[in-house]
Design a protein around this motif. Structure first.
Motif, PDB file in Angstrom:
ATOM      1  N   SER A   1     -93.521  73.632 -48.888  1.00 22.08           N
ATOM      2  CA  SER A   1     -93.236  75.075 -48.146  1.00 22.08           C
ATOM      3  C   SER A   1     -93.513  74.861 -46.524  1.00 22.08           C
ATOM      4  N   GLN A   2     -92.446  75.149 -46.032  1.00 20.40           N
ATOM      5  CA  GLN A   2     -92.163  74.976 -44.375  1.00 20.40           C
ATOM      6  C   GLN A   2     -93.111  76.171 -43.805  1.00 20.40           C
TER       7      GLN A   2
ATOM      8  N   ARG B   1     -86.457  67.913 -48.271  1.00 18.28           N
ATOM      9  CA  ARG B   1     -86.198  68.624 -49.440  1.00 18.28           C
ATOM     10  C   ARG B   1     -87.542  69.591 -49.667  1.00 18.28           C
ATOM     11  N   ASP B   2     -87.375  70.673 -50.537  1.00 15.90           N
ATOM     12  CA  ASP B   2     -88.568  71.433 -50.618  1.00 15.90           C
ATOM     13  C   ASP B   2     -89.400  71.454 -51.739  1.00 15.90           C
ATOM     14  N   TYR B   3     -89.612  69.914 -52.442  1.00 16.13           N
ATOM     15  CA  TYR B   3     -90.177  69.378 -53.232  1.00 16.13           C
ATOM     16  C   TYR B   3     -90.638  68.142 -53.188  1.00 16.13           C
TER      17      TYR B   3
END
Length: 374
Positions: free
Chosen positions: A116-117, A179-181
């Motif tokens: 999570s940004q 990426r988000d994972y």
């Protein structure tokens, strides 16, 4: 018929004026000059309005030229800064290559955890002055404004090393894929200096080099065993300080690791000059009664330098910095009066973001050190 010769009134008047002026000058000196200048101006406006206007236009033109020069200088400075910013924001070829290769290899990676940004702003902030924010977890209270008015105990000599950069946790790394994972077999440590903390140290040093500030960058791995890493890095730093007494700024460059209870990794990021940067946290320690520290009596000196670096960085790269973490720790910060620990991003930031942040903080550090150059 003979032409009558006219009496030369104008010539006589001019001679009498000059004679009077000489007498006045001899008798009254500068006061006469002031009177003459006043009379000349009034006469010009009365009898020679065109000349007076012309003179005024010439003066105005001169002022415009001066203004234009100033504006041109400002534009040149702005252009120079833009060029510098462009050189910082460009992703280095070696990092682009590493990330491209990693993207190809990671196509089948499982989504085992989320990334999570998050941009840190006022979370946990206890003290604030201007662009400077501090998270104080000590009993000791601080006055940022007062501390910023003080000079750091720092004197930078040309052609002599002023800065030492090393890494207690040298093998800490970043994500090579944006990426988000992340997968469970995600690599967070490596001895490859092209992708671990050495690469970020190189980015900081690149800016010091451009500014003409002499430095030493130690690339030794101190955390082959995690336990004892700070003892190992201290030995290294002390050895450098013995050989190079001109070193006053000592930076231990790390990366953070922030994770929520559900396993989500936090990616501290801010957009700086149109490009994503890993946010940076400065750690500055404190010795006070009851916290167990006995060898860090000069911690205030370090805090002054930390506040100045934070201010310079935020003024030049808005959003780059997380609040300073002012805590009851020493982390080898008693080596000099300008010793700090830097956390550049976390293990969920990309190498590209971290390298860019290294360039930014290196640029800010260079600007600050220039103020202390002899």
């Amino acid at each position: 018929m003979k032409n009558e010769r006219k009496f030369p009134f104008k010539t006589v008047a001019a001679l009498l004026f000059v004679l009077c002026f000489c007498v006045l000058l001899f008798r009254f000196g500068s006061e006469a000059l002031d009177f003459f200048a006043f009379t000349a101006v009034k006469s010009a406006n009365l009898y020679l309005p065109h000349a007076a206007i012309t003179f005024s236009d010439e003066a105005e033109t001169s002022e415009k030229k001066t203004e234009k020069k100033k504006e041109t200088k400002k534009e040149t400075e702005k252009t120079t800064e833009k060029v510098k910013a462009a050189s910082i924001t460009k992703t280095p070829d070696d990092i682009s290559k590493l990330m491209k290769e990693a993207k190809e290899k990671s196509k089948n990676d499982k989504k085992d955890g989320a990334i999570s940004q998050w941009q840190y702003t006022d979370e946990g902030v206890t003290d604030k002055f201007g662009v400077v924010k501090v998270k104080n977890v000590n009993k000791t209270q601080i006055n940022i404004e007062k501390l910023l008015s003080q000079k750091a105990d720092l004197s930078v000599k040309k052609n002599e090393p002023a800065v030492l950069i090393f890494h207690t946790h040298t093998t800490e790394t970043y994500q090579l894929v944006d990426r988000d994972y992340y997968p469970t077999d995600n690599v967070t440590r490596s001895e490859d200096s092209a992708r671990n903390m050495v690469r970020i140290g190189d980015a900081i040093c690149e800016q010091l080099e451009k500014a003409g500030i002499a430095y030493i960058h130690d690339t030794k791995i101190h955390d082959k065993r995690y336990t004892g890493a700070y003892d190992n890095s201290r030995e290294t730093a002390v050895e450098y300080l013995k050989k190079n007494p001109s070193i006053q700024v000592v930076l231990d460059v790390h990366r953070d690791a922030v994770e929520r209870t559900d396993g989500t990794k936090i990616r501290p990021v801010a957009t700086v000059n149109g490009k994503k940067a890993a946010q940076i946290m400065i750690i500055s320690g404190c010795q006070e009664e009851g916290n167990g520290l006995t060898e860090f009596p000069d911690w205030r000196e370090n805090l002054v330098f930390a506040l100045q670096l934070q201010k310079t960085a935020e003024e030049n790269f808005e959003g780059l910095m997380r609040p300073i973490y002012f805590c009851p720790r020493m982390y080898n910060m008693n080596l000099t009066h300008c010793s700090l620990l830097l956390e550049i991003g976390s293990d969920s930031n990309t190498l590209e973001e971290a390298e860019y942040s290294g360039q930014c903080i290196g640029n800010a550090l260079s600007k600050l050190l220039k103020e202390y150059e002899e």
